[in-house]
Design a protein around this motif. Structure first.
Motif, PDB file in Angstrom:
ATOM      1  N   ASP A 115      45.094  -6.168  14.790  1.00  0.00           N
ATOM      2  CA  ASP A 115      45.833  -7.356  15.232  1.00  0.00           C
ATOM      3  C   ASP A 115      45.862  -7.463  16.757  1.00  0.00           C
ATOM      4  O   ASP A 115      46.105  -8.534  17.302  1.00  0.00           O
ATOM      5  N   ASP A 170      42.737  -9.757  18.681  1.00  0.00           N
ATOM      6  CA  ASP A 170      42.571 -11.216  18.720  1.00  0.00           C
ATOM      7  C   ASP A 170      43.217 -11.830  19.971  1.00  0.00           C
ATOM      8  O   ASP A 170      43.757 -11.129  20.822  1.00  0.00           O
ATOM      9  N   ASP A 174      45.850 -13.579  20.452  1.00  0.00           N
ATOM     10  CA  ASP A 174      47.311 -13.562  20.676  1.00  0.00           C
ATOM     11  C   ASP A 174      47.883 -12.134  20.712  1.00  0.00           C
ATOM     12  O   ASP A 174      49.073 -11.921  20.495  1.00  0.00           O
ATOM     13  N   TYR A 175      47.015 -11.150  21.037  1.00  0.00           N
ATOM     14  CA  TYR A 175      47.428  -9.760  21.218  1.00  0.00           C
ATOM     15  C   TYR A 175      48.093  -9.203  19.949  1.00  0.00           C
ATOM     16  O   TYR A 175      47.959  -9.789  18.876  1.00  0.00           O
ATOM     17  N   GLY A 176      48.767  -8.059  20.068  1.00  0.00           N
ATOM     18  CA  GLY A 176      49.386  -7.447  18.895  1.00  0.00           C
ATOM     19  C   GLY A 176      50.725  -6.811  19.233  1.00  0.00           C
ATOM     20  O   GLY A 176      51.092  -6.668  20.404  1.00  0.00           O
ATOM     21  N   GLU A 205      51.877 -12.316  20.279  1.00  0.00           N
ATOM     22  CA  GLU A 205      52.674 -11.575  19.286  1.00  0.00           C
ATOM     23  C   GLU A 205      53.293 -10.309  19.858  1.00  0.00           C
ATOM     24  O   GLU A 205      54.221  -9.744  19.295  1.00  0.00           O
TER      25      GLU A 205
HETATM   26 CA   LIG Z   1      47.285 -10.779  16.984  1.00  0.00          CA
END
Ligand SMILES: [Ca+2]
Ligand SMILES: [Ca+2]
Length: 273
Positions: free
Chosen positions: A55, A58, A60-62, A140
């Protein structure tokens, strides 16, 4: 159970809840290595869900707290092999409740130069004002699996220490199984295990973030979205060959080359007769 006690326990659980999101290395320090060969294995660790690492690949980070953070220190340059694999283990959650984690993790990990804030400094976490101020809106969390990233703590108002950022410089990464989209670094064999060797790492402090690599496992319909998956990690620190060793190796290759050339020129001259 008395009501007051129950409320007290509830409060303990609630007040310790944010700790779950804080980056720490308790029980996950591989140790300090001085350039001689050594092995360190850490078990009894777990992550929630099978997607924490992927995750962070991507746009939008994790969320860093869906990963487990490990650390190690090199006093001298070393070749380092890191291996993470699924395991069962007894894990303790933020409320102090112990349970047995399950098999099924397809692990992915990233190696970085740098360390998160250590006690007595306040711990870093995704939702701190400092963290949020230093990443794009709508992300995120702070965690990035394929890139450099930063995460911050809160100000220590008692001791007058302002909030600050920790920086992680991406060195490399690897993950278990087959390609997930365009994410590089898959090992091609989905066996719940992934290993990678990093050659000639410089002396210094390193962090490793480990989590699941099944991107679709974060779907809200996944019944195992909150499952705790066990992970066992091993670090093998090897000796970097001395320059003299390379010199001898090259000299040896050069000698072999000379012998081959001499044989060929001899054969050629024989052919031309
Ligand atoms: Ca993400
Ligand atoms: Ca594998």
């Amino acid at each position: 159970m008395k009501k007051t006690l129950r409320y007290a326990l509830l409060l303990v659980g609630m007040t310790s809840l944010p700790a779950m999101a804080h980056v720490g290395y308790t029980g996950r320090n591989f140790g300090t290595f001085d350039g001689t060969s050594a092995t360190s294995t850490l078990s009894g660790q777990g992550v929630t869900g099978n997607y924490g690492w992927i995750d962070g690949t991507d746009a939008d980070y994790g969320d860093a707290h869906k990963t487990a953070s490990y650390r190690f220190t090199l006093l001298n340059p070393a070749d380092v092999t890191l291996t993470f694999q699924q395991a069962t283990s007894t894990v303790t959650d933020h409320s102090g409740i112990t349970s047995t984690s399950e098999l099924g993790l397809t692990p992915g990990f990233s190696l970085y130069q740098g360390l998160a804030h250590l006690a007595p400094m306040g711990a870093d976490y995704d939702s701190s004002a400092m963290s949020k101020a230093h990443r794009p809106a709508g992300t995120e969390g702070a965690f990035r699996a394929l890139d450099d990233w930063k995460i911050g703590n809160d100000a220590d108002t008692v001791n007058g220490v302002p909030a600050s950022l920790s920086f992680f410089k991406h060195i490399g990464h690897a993950y278990d199984g087959t390609a997930s989209g365009s994410v590089s670094g898959f090992d091609g064999v989905a066996d719940g295990k992934v290993s990678h060797t990093f050659s000639n790492l410089a002396a210094g402090d390193y962090s490793v973030f480990v989590g699941g690599s099944d991107y679709l496992a974060q779907e809200i319909s996944n019944p195992n979205i909150l499952t705790k998956y066990g992970v066992s990690g091993t670090l093998v620190a090897g000796v970097v060959p001395e320059p003299e060793t390379y010199a001898m190796l090259l000299a040896g290759l050069g000698l072999m080359g000379a012998i081959v050339r001499r044989r060929e020129s001899k054969r050629n001259s024989e052919d031309s007769i």
